[in-house]
Design a protein around this motif. Structure first.
Motif: not given
Length: 149
Positions: A49-62, A69-71, A97-105, A107-108
């Protein structure tokens, strides 16, 4: 087995629906800032989930619980794409800007960042793994291409 869910969202909530039964499997409430975009990973386990503040959060879908929280970007995240097979997430922001995040780690971790991609606000994002390219469009009426790796 093929993932049989779809997502819907509004300013503060993302719902994960079972495409077979039509029932809501999980509702994720994002209270930090207004949601601007969202996507799901290729296994259906994480919702980003991305938001208006520039943050990206990963949530458990279940469970809907926050995983990490990603960078962050400096300004609103306007687009998110999940890269199937690579466990990467591409984000674009109004900070040009664009970023390619490694979501498998846990830590961001950022694989790649491109700044000043456009003079105007980025409005759309596309990705081709086969071509190894990221495309962005913006209010400056320019389509920009960047290498994925």
């Amino acid at each position: 087995a093929r993932l049989k869910v779809f997502l819907s969202g509004c300013s503060s909530r993302v719902r994960i629906w079972d495409a077979v039964t039509g029932h809501v499997k999980c509702a994720i409430t994002h209270k930090d800032s207004e949601i601007t975009d969202f996507c799901i990973d290729d296994r259906g386990r994480k919702v980003f989930v991305a938001d208006h503040n520039g943050e990206i959060h990963a949530y458990n879908s279940t469970t809907g619980c926050l995983i990490k929280k990603l960078t962050s970007h400096e300004l609103e995240v306007c687009a998110l794409l999940y890269c199937r097979g690579d466990k990467n997430l591409i984000s674009a922001s109004w900070d040009h800007s664009i970023m390619v995040h490694d979501e498998s780690e846990k830590v961001p971790n950022i694989w790649r960042t491109a700044t000043n991609v456009h003079e105007g606000d980025i409005t759309c994002l596309a990705f081709s793994r086969h071509l190894g390219l990221i495309a962005t469009g913006a209010t400056d009426c320019v389509i920009a291409l960047r290498e994925y790796k």
